[in-house]
Design a protein around this motif. Structure first.
Motif, PDB file in Angstrom:
ATOM      1  N   ILE A 148      -8.895   0.442  -3.264  1.00 26.24           N
ATOM      2  CA  ILE A 148      -8.162   0.411  -1.984  1.00 26.24           C
ATOM      3  C   ILE A 148      -8.841  -0.561  -1.018  1.00 26.24           C
ATOM      4  O   ILE A 148      -8.195  -1.335  -0.315  1.00 26.24           O
ATOM      5  N   THR A 149     -10.150  -0.474  -0.961  1.00 28.56           N
ATOM      6  CA  THR A 149     -10.923  -1.373  -0.099  1.00 28.56           C
ATOM      7  C   THR A 149     -12.107  -1.888  -0.927  1.00 28.56           C
ATOM      8  O   THR A 149     -12.256  -1.513  -2.081  1.00 28.56           O
ATOM      9  N   LEU A 193      -2.235  -2.028  -4.083  1.00 32.07           N
ATOM     10  CA  LEU A 193      -3.559  -1.407  -4.091  1.00 32.07           C
ATOM     11  C   LEU A 193      -3.456   0.019  -4.628  1.00 32.07           C
ATOM     12  O   LEU A 193      -2.374   0.581  -4.758  1.00 32.07           O
ATOM     13  N   GLU A 194      -4.606   0.600  -4.922  1.00 31.42           N
ATOM     14  CA  GLU A 194      -4.667   1.957  -5.471  1.00 31.42           C
ATOM     15  C   GLU A 194      -4.196   2.984  -4.423  1.00 31.42           C
ATOM     16  O   GLU A 194      -4.151   2.699  -3.217  1.00 31.42           O
ATOM     17  N   ILE A 227       0.856  -1.190   0.000  1.00 34.31           N
ATOM     18  CA  ILE A 227       0.000   0.000   0.000  1.00 34.31           C
ATOM     19  C   ILE A 227       0.892   1.239   0.000  1.00 34.31           C
ATOM     20  O   ILE A 227       1.917   1.282   0.665  1.00 34.31           O
ATOM     21  N   LEU A 238      -3.583   5.310  -1.717  1.00 33.19           N
ATOM     22  CA  LEU A 238      -4.312   5.429  -0.442  1.00 33.19           C
ATOM     23  C   LEU A 238      -4.985   6.787  -0.274  1.00 33.19           C
ATOM     24  O   LEU A 238      -6.053   6.895   0.318  1.00 33.19           O
ATOM     25  N   LEU A 287      -8.592  -1.731   6.059  1.00 38.78           N
ATOM     26  CA  LEU A 287      -7.284  -2.197   5.569  1.00 38.78           C
ATOM     27  C   LEU A 287      -6.807  -3.384   6.412  1.00 38.78           C
ATOM     28  O   LEU A 287      -6.353  -4.405   5.888  1.00 38.78           O
ATOM     29  N   GLU A 308      -7.472   8.235   4.637  1.00 40.08           N
ATOM     30  CA  GLU A 308      -6.026   8.122   4.845  1.00 40.08           C
ATOM     31  C   GLU A 308      -5.474   9.376   5.523  1.00 40.08           C
ATOM     32  O   GLU A 308      -4.924   9.323   6.615  1.00 40.08           O
ATOM     33  N   HIS A 337       0.867   5.855  -0.909  1.00 38.26           N
ATOM     34  CA  HIS A 337       0.156   7.038  -1.395  1.00 38.26           C
ATOM     35  C   HIS A 337       0.935   7.565  -2.590  1.00 38.26           C
ATOM     36  O   HIS A 337       2.082   7.166  -2.829  1.00 38.26           O
ATOM     37  N   ASP A 357      -8.640   7.913  -0.912  1.00 34.35           N
ATOM     38  CA  ASP A 357      -9.687   7.785   0.115  1.00 34.35           C
ATOM     39  C   ASP A 357      -9.403   8.847   1.180  1.00 34.35           C
ATOM     40  O   ASP A 357      -8.301   8.884   1.743  1.00 34.35           O
TER      41      ASP A 357
END
Ligand code: ADP
Ligand code: MG
Length: 375
Positions: free
Chosen positions: A85-86, A105-106, A56, A108, A125, A114, A58, A111
């Motif tokens: 992400i989720t 994942l995309e 994960i 963070l 997460l 974060e 950003h 969202d």
């Protein structure tokens, strides 16, 4: 803080690794993969142990996709990018993973949970994994959900690069080798003043260059013309009395469109200081040569606009010196990357920090929120 070497029975476990792949993207591709390379030992270790790895990260302030990062990482290890992400798509993808698989994942920060430090986001997460690993030193000064909340919800460990950062940077404030030279350049005086104060105590010599030195020259009563300087008054007059402080005695100026090396007393009202001068570099040289420890953050000049000369020369002197050297700061590291031979960056006596703001905060405070959250 526990090391990933201490994780028991990794085989088949799902390990969520918070990395900092906030990398410069140009034309849809990653322009500098230094941080990826520094993370590979951790990924490799977990893979060989048979873990399922969820990375994960950003990217920027949010709103961008992390897809280019996945492409860059895929050059080193096979990876699947999940553009969420989720949610269901992620849960399904994780279910299908086998030992040794890696997914990313995309972004963070797409969202708001974060940056917002949302407990709910951290829980979502955490539900995806068995173990948390922090390998994100460059962002560990932030109190984001994946940095300070998530490690509280899972058994948490430090990645190899995080351990390296702590071990190397700590050498600057835990019984530093002497003579200890601290070189500080760049801009943003307000953020760097606490470091100047702290290392005037800890180091034997503190050299101040870059735009920071314009503030010192101004405080000494010199004309700095149209050079970059702070508007605030930081009350630094007292620091100027400190015998450990080394400030430029000459500078490279842009005067009437020409580059001229001038004594600091000769700078005119219309001049722009771009770099410290040649005589100043000669003053700094013996300190570099005698040092056993060198800590350097920030370039000595405006390297993007013709003021990179002394930074390059001084970096070469540092790399060739006998000192253990710790180099930090995004801008300084990009000057280092531009040097030939490229192997300079890999010299064993040179530690190149992956952090920017985090490096400064760690050097100032001896810890970071992300590190505290692992304890
Ligand atoms: P780092 O990223 O290495 O920590 P900073 O971000 O603090 O360094 O500062 C880097 C910036 O400082 C660069 O953009 C550089 O151009 C600028 N800088 C350094 N010296 C000068 C100067 N004399 N005048 C204007 N800008 C300068
Ligand atoms: Mg910078």
């Amino acid at each position: 803080m526990r090391s990933i070497k201490q994780i028991k029975d990794i085989k088949g476990k799902t390990v969520m690794v918070r990395v900092d792949f906030n990398l410069p993207i140009k034309g849809g591709t990653v322009a500098d993969d230094f941080r990826i390379k520094k993370t590979l030992p951790t990924i490799d270790f977990l893979q060989k142990k048979g873990a399922k790895i969820i990375l994960i990260t950003h990217l920027g302030k949010g709103g961008e996709t992390a897809a280019p990062v996945a492409d860059a990482l895929d050059k080193f290890t096979k990876i699947t990018f999940i553009p969420e992400i989720t949610g269901e798509a992620v849960i399904e993808a994780v279910k299908k993973m086998k030992g040794g698989d890696v997914i990313l994942l995309e972004n963070l920060r797409n969202d708001p949970g974060e940056k917002g430090g949302s407990a709910d986001f951290a829980k979502k997460l955490a539900a995806l994994a068995d173990i948390y690993v922090n390998e994100s030193f460059p962002v560990d000064h932030r109190e984001d959900a994946s940095i300070v909340l998530l490690p509280k919800l899972l058994p948490s460990y430090a990645g190899f690069q995080l351990e390296e950062e702590i071990k190397n940077l700590s050498q600057a404030f835990e019984n530093p080798k002497r003579p200890f030279l601290f070189i500080l350049g760049g801009a943003k005086f307000a953020t760097k003043l606490p470091l100047i104060k702290k290392y005037l105590d800890l180091a034997d010599h503190v050299f101040v260059g870059g735009a920071l030195s314009n503030d010192f020259l101004k405080a000494r009563g010199y004309e700095v013309g149209k050079s970059l300087k702070s508007d605030e008054d930081f009350g630094i007059e007292e620091l100027l009395q400190n015998k450990k402080l080394i400030a430029p005695i000459d500078v490279l100026t842009q005067s009437d469109g020409k580059l001229i090396n001038k004594k600091v007393s000769q700078v005119g009202k219309d001049d722009i200081i771009l770099d410290v001068g040649e005589e100043t570099l000669s003053t700094l040289e013996p300190f570099i040569k005698e040092a056993e420890l060198i800590l350097w953050n920030g370039p000595l000049g405006k390297y993007e606009a013709g003021g990179g000369g002394t930074t390059k020369k001084a970096l070469q002197l540092v790399a060739d010196s006998k000192a253990k050297s710790i180099i930090g700061g995004g801008d300084l590291v990009s000057v280092l990357s531009s040097l030939e031979p490229k192997s300079y960056k890999l010299k064993p006596n040179l530690f190149v920090s992956t952090g920017g703001g985090a490096t400064l905060d760690f050097l100032a405070n001896g810890t970071l929120p992300g590190i505290e959250a692992l304890k």
